[in-house]
Design an enzyme around this catalytic site. Structure first.
Site, PDB file in Angstrom:
ATOM      1  N   TYR A  70      -2.210  -0.763  10.019  1.00 29.36           N
ATOM      2  CA  TYR A  70      -2.288  -1.302   8.653  1.00 29.36           C
ATOM      3  C   TYR A  70      -0.963  -1.069   7.919  1.00 29.36           C
ATOM      4  O   TYR A  70      -0.412  -1.977   7.283  1.00 29.36           O
ATOM      5  CB  TYR A  70      -3.456  -0.631   7.935  1.00 29.36           C
ATOM      6  CG  TYR A  70      -3.582  -0.923   6.461  1.00 29.36           C
ATOM      7  CD1 TYR A  70      -3.983  -2.178   6.005  1.00 29.36           C
ATOM      8  CD2 TYR A  70      -3.339   0.070   5.512  1.00 29.36           C
ATOM      9  CE1 TYR A  70      -4.127  -2.428   4.639  1.00 29.36           C
ATOM     10  CE2 TYR A  70      -3.482  -0.164   4.158  1.00 29.36           C
ATOM     11  CZ  TYR A  70      -3.869  -1.424   3.721  1.00 29.36           C
ATOM     12  OH  TYR A  70      -4.007  -1.677   2.376  1.00 29.36           O
TER      13      TYR A  70
ATOM     14  N   SER B 299       0.851  -1.189   0.000  1.00 26.60           N
ATOM     15  CA  SER B 299       0.000   0.000   0.000  1.00 26.60           C
ATOM     16  C   SER B 299       0.884   1.236   0.000  1.00 26.60           C
ATOM     17  O   SER B 299       1.961   1.236   0.621  1.00 26.60           O
ATOM     18  CB  SER B 299      -0.857  -0.003   1.265  1.00 26.60           C
ATOM     19  OG  SER B 299      -1.371   1.289   1.529  1.00 26.60           O
TER      20      SER B 299
HETATM   21  P1  NAP Z   1     -11.202  -6.434  -0.642  1.00 25.56           P
HETATM   22  O1  NAP Z   1     -12.075  -5.940  -1.717  1.00 25.56           O
HETATM   23  O2  NAP Z   1     -11.589  -6.211   0.787  1.00 25.56           O
HETATM   24  O3  NAP Z   1     -10.982  -8.028  -0.863  1.00 25.56           O
HETATM   25  C1  NAP Z   1     -10.187  -8.725   0.036  1.00 25.56           C
HETATM   26  C2  NAP Z   1      -9.944 -10.131  -0.443  1.00 25.56           C
HETATM   27  O4  NAP Z   1      -9.081 -10.792   0.490  1.00 25.56           O
HETATM   28  C3  NAP Z   1     -11.214 -10.961  -0.541  1.00 25.56           C
HETATM   29  O5  NAP Z   1     -11.100 -11.856  -1.615  1.00 25.56           O
HETATM   30  C4  NAP Z   1     -11.214 -11.737   0.771  1.00 25.56           C
HETATM   31  O6  NAP Z   1     -11.837 -13.009   0.682  1.00 25.56           O
HETATM   32  C5  NAP Z   1      -9.728 -11.941   1.003  1.00 25.56           C
HETATM   33  N1  NAP Z   1      -9.441 -12.062   2.429  1.00 25.56           N
HETATM   34  C6  NAP Z   1      -9.628 -11.141   3.400  1.00 25.56           C
HETATM   35  N2  NAP Z   1      -9.286 -11.634   4.593  1.00 25.56           N
HETATM   36  C7  NAP Z   1      -8.851 -12.896   4.389  1.00 25.56           C
HETATM   37  C8  NAP Z   1      -8.372 -13.927   5.222  1.00 25.56           C
HETATM   38  N3  NAP Z   1      -8.255 -13.783   6.538  1.00 25.56           N
HETATM   39  N4  NAP Z   1      -8.039 -15.098   4.659  1.00 25.56           N
HETATM   40  C9  NAP Z   1      -8.154 -15.279   3.332  1.00 25.56           C
HETATM   41  N5  NAP Z   1      -8.619 -14.358   2.481  1.00 25.56           N
HETATM   42  C10 NAP Z   1      -8.963 -13.172   3.008  1.00 25.56           C
HETATM   43  O7  NAP Z   1      -9.715  -5.899  -0.787  1.00 25.56           O
HETATM   44  P2  NAP Z   1      -9.063  -4.889  -1.856  1.00 25.56           P
HETATM   45  O8  NAP Z   1      -9.446  -3.505  -1.492  1.00 25.56           O
HETATM   46  O9  NAP Z   1      -9.256  -5.403  -3.221  1.00 25.56           O
HETATM   47  O10 NAP Z   1      -7.515  -5.057  -1.431  1.00 25.56           O
HETATM   48  C11 NAP Z   1      -6.705  -6.105  -1.911  1.00 25.56           C
HETATM   49  C12 NAP Z   1      -5.291  -5.864  -1.444  1.00 25.56           C
HETATM   50  O11 NAP Z   1      -4.856  -4.587  -1.900  1.00 25.56           O
HETATM   51  C13 NAP Z   1      -5.143  -5.839   0.084  1.00 25.56           C
HETATM   52  O12 NAP Z   1      -3.938  -6.448   0.448  1.00 25.56           O
HETATM   53  C14 NAP Z   1      -5.101  -4.357   0.413  1.00 25.56           C
HETATM   54  O13 NAP Z   1      -4.392  -4.092   1.581  1.00 25.56           O
HETATM   55  C15 NAP Z   1      -4.413  -3.810  -0.816  1.00 25.56           C
HETATM   56  N6  NAP Z   1      -4.702  -2.396  -1.077  1.00 25.56           N
HETATM   57  C16 NAP Z   1      -5.989  -1.968  -1.255  1.00 25.56           C
HETATM   58  C17 NAP Z   1      -6.225  -0.627  -1.533  1.00 25.56           C
HETATM   59  C18 NAP Z   1      -7.615  -0.078  -1.759  1.00 25.56           C
HETATM   60  O14 NAP Z   1      -7.761   1.169  -1.770  1.00 25.56           O
HETATM   61  N7  NAP Z   1      -8.610  -0.897  -2.017  1.00 25.56           N
HETATM   62  C19 NAP Z   1      -5.145   0.260  -1.606  1.00 25.56           C
HETATM   63  C20 NAP Z   1      -3.847  -0.227  -1.424  1.00 25.56           C
HETATM   64  C21 NAP Z   1      -3.638  -1.563  -1.159  1.00 25.56           C
HETATM   65  P3  NAP Z   1     -13.422 -13.234   1.033  1.00 25.56           P
HETATM   66  O15 NAP Z   1     -14.164 -12.273   0.143  1.00 25.56           O
HETATM   67  O16 NAP Z   1     -13.701 -14.631   0.689  1.00 25.56           O
HETATM   68  O17 NAP Z   1     -13.567 -12.902   2.472  1.00 25.56           O
HETATM   69  O1  2V4 Z   2      -7.367   5.798   1.324  1.00 28.95           O
HETATM   70  C1  2V4 Z   2      -6.370   5.094   1.030  1.00 28.95           C
HETATM   71  C2  2V4 Z   2      -6.431   3.659   1.121  1.00 28.95           C
HETATM   72  C3  2V4 Z   2      -7.611   2.941   1.417  1.00 28.95           C
HETATM   73  C4  2V4 Z   2      -8.927   3.501   1.243  1.00 28.95           C
HETATM   74  O2  2V4 Z   2      -9.189   4.299   0.336  1.00 28.95           O
HETATM   75  C5  2V4 Z   2     -10.046   2.895   2.050  1.00 28.95           C
HETATM   76  C6  2V4 Z   2     -10.069   1.408   1.860  1.00 28.95           C
HETATM   77  C7  2V4 Z   2     -10.374   0.988   0.459  1.00 28.95           C
HETATM   78  O3  2V4 Z   2     -11.050   0.855   2.747  1.00 28.95           O
HETATM   79  C8  2V4 Z   2      -8.712   0.871   2.319  1.00 28.95           C
HETATM   80  C9  2V4 Z   2      -7.542   1.614   1.785  1.00 28.95           C
HETATM   81  C10 2V4 Z   2      -6.368   0.925   1.670  1.00 28.95           C
HETATM   82  C11 2V4 Z   2      -5.240   1.585   1.251  1.00 28.95           C
HETATM   83  O4  2V4 Z   2      -4.100   0.879   1.210  1.00 28.95           O
HETATM   84  C12 2V4 Z   2      -5.243   2.943   0.957  1.00 28.95           C
HETATM   85  C13 2V4 Z   2      -4.062   3.593   0.507  1.00 28.95           C
HETATM   86  O5  2V4 Z   2      -3.069   2.912   0.182  1.00 28.95           O
HETATM   87  C14 2V4 Z   2      -4.017   5.005   0.418  1.00 28.95           C
HETATM   88  C15 2V4 Z   2      -5.144   5.747   0.698  1.00 28.95           C
HETATM   89  C16 2V4 Z   2      -5.099   7.156   0.675  1.00 28.95           C
HETATM   90  C17 2V4 Z   2      -3.876   7.804   0.354  1.00 28.95           C
HETATM   91  C18 2V4 Z   2      -2.759   7.061   0.072  1.00 28.95           C
HETATM   92  C19 2V4 Z   2      -2.822   5.686   0.098  1.00 28.95           C
HETATM   93  O6  2V4 Z   2      -1.706   4.977  -0.164  1.00 28.95           O
END
Ligand code: NAP
Ligand code: 2V4
Length: 253
Positions: free
Chosen positions: A160, A147
């Site tokens: 986190y 992230s």
């Molecule tokens: P998401 O929509 O919440 O989906 C999470 C996925 O991980 C789901 O498939 C879920 O499976 C699985 N999961 C969660 N907890 C688990 C556990 N304990 N064991 C096995 N599987 C598990 O997540 P996302 O936003 O796409 O994020 C994916 C990755 O990108 C994460 O590592 C997150 O930290 C990273 N990330 C996200 C953002 C963002 O803004 N969305 C930004 C930066 C990084 P189930 O649905 O079956 O529970």
């Molecule tokens: O703000 C983020 C961010 C976020 C979110 O948007 C909310 C969410 C989707 O529930 C979880 C989340 C995961 C993230 O890793 C980030 C993030 O990486 C981030 C955000 C705002 C500004 C800089 C960032 O690197």
């Protein structure tokens, strides 16, 4: 031309969000994709069905990551299904994407919550990787989804961000460990990305999330998946141990 023909891939947390987009993208490049999930069986089956409808190859794998036995559950199912589809258990590409998110200001963090975050986001991918190494051949690929928050200060995200900082250490140290085998290990670090969660439907919240990126928008999961597909390909063979900023310029300062 598809770039991952005859490759196999495991994408953890591929039932929705970024993981789903990565699974779909790797399948479009010709890989056979294991779509891992914990609880969303129906969603994972839909991802598999969608991939197959496009002519791709995929299967679902269930396991809760966190409890130590989750790794055994994951690999028992993965190895059996790889064997069924390909005749052996070779795994070319591992994407450690599954993770949990959540906020707590420094004064609000509890011992239990901290341990849960660290276990799912950092400990589980290390042990998944450890087990996967028995299946990954020379020239394989490991991609860890971190992230931008490891480089963007937000006090309520300290726990986190600590978990993701720990995951980035897996990239650094395993890149050295596996270099001789030409296995690359890289970090992909998204910023705010529309993962389909309802918060992104709220225009006010979306506007706040969008202002972080220099593009004035949140990312679509496909934008992250495109970068992962590149790192998984032969074109990225000389990139290892890298932190690939996919935050849309959120970290420009
Ligand atoms: P998401 O929509 O919440 O989906 C999470 C996925 O991980 C789901 O498939 C879920 O499976 C699985 N999961 C969660 N907890 C688990 C556990 N304990 N064991 C096995 N599987 C598990 O997540 P996302 O936003 O796409 O994020 C994916 C990755 O990108 C994460 O590592 C997150 O930290 C990273 N990330 C996200 C953002 C963002 O803004 N969305 C930004 C930066 C990084 P189930 O649905 O079956 O529970
Ligand atoms: O703000 C983020 C961010 C976020 C979110 O948007 C909310 C969410 C989707 O529930 C979880 C989340 C995961 C993230 O890793 C980030 C993030 O990486 C981030 C955000 C705002 C500004 C800089 C960032 O690197």
């Amino acid at each position: 031309m598809p770039k991952l023909t005859d490759r196999t891939a495991l994408v953890t947390g591929a039932s929705r969000g970024i993981g789903r987009a990565i699974a779909e993208r790797l399948a479009r490049e010709g890989a056979l994709v294991a779509v891992h999930y914990a609880t969303s069986a129906e969603a994972a089956e839909q991802v598999v069905a969608g991939i197959r409808a496009e002519g791709g190859r995929a299967f679902a794998v269930q396991a809760e990551l966190g409890p130590a036995e989750g790794v055994d559950t994951l690999f028992a199912s993965l190895e059996a299904q790889l064997k069924e589809h390909t005749g052996d258990t070779r795994l070319d590409i591992l994407v450690n994407n599954a993770g949990i998110m959540g906020t707590a200001l420094p004064g609000e963090i509890t011992d239990e919550w901290f341990d849960r975050m660290m276990t799912v986001n950092a400990k589980a991918p290390l042990f998944v990787t450890q087990r996967a190494l028995g299946l990954i051949p020379d020239h394989g690929r490991i991609i860890n989804i971190s992230s931008g928050l490891t480089r963007f200060a937000a006090p309520e995200q300290v726990t986190y961000a600590m978990t993701k900082g720990a995951l980035e250490q897996v990239t650094l140290h395993l890149a050295r460990h596996l270099g001789q085998r030409r296995i690359t290990v890289n970090t992909v670090a998204p910023g705010s990305t529309d993962n389909g969660s309802e918060v992104f439907q709220n225009p006010e919240i979306r506007a706040v999330m969008s202002q972080f990126s220099t593009f004035g928008d949140v990312a679509e999961p496909a934008a992250i998946a495109d970068v992962v597909a590149f790192l998984a390909s032969e074109d990225a063979r000389w990139i290892t141990g890298a932190f690939v900023d996919t935050s849309g310029g959120t970290l420009l300062g």
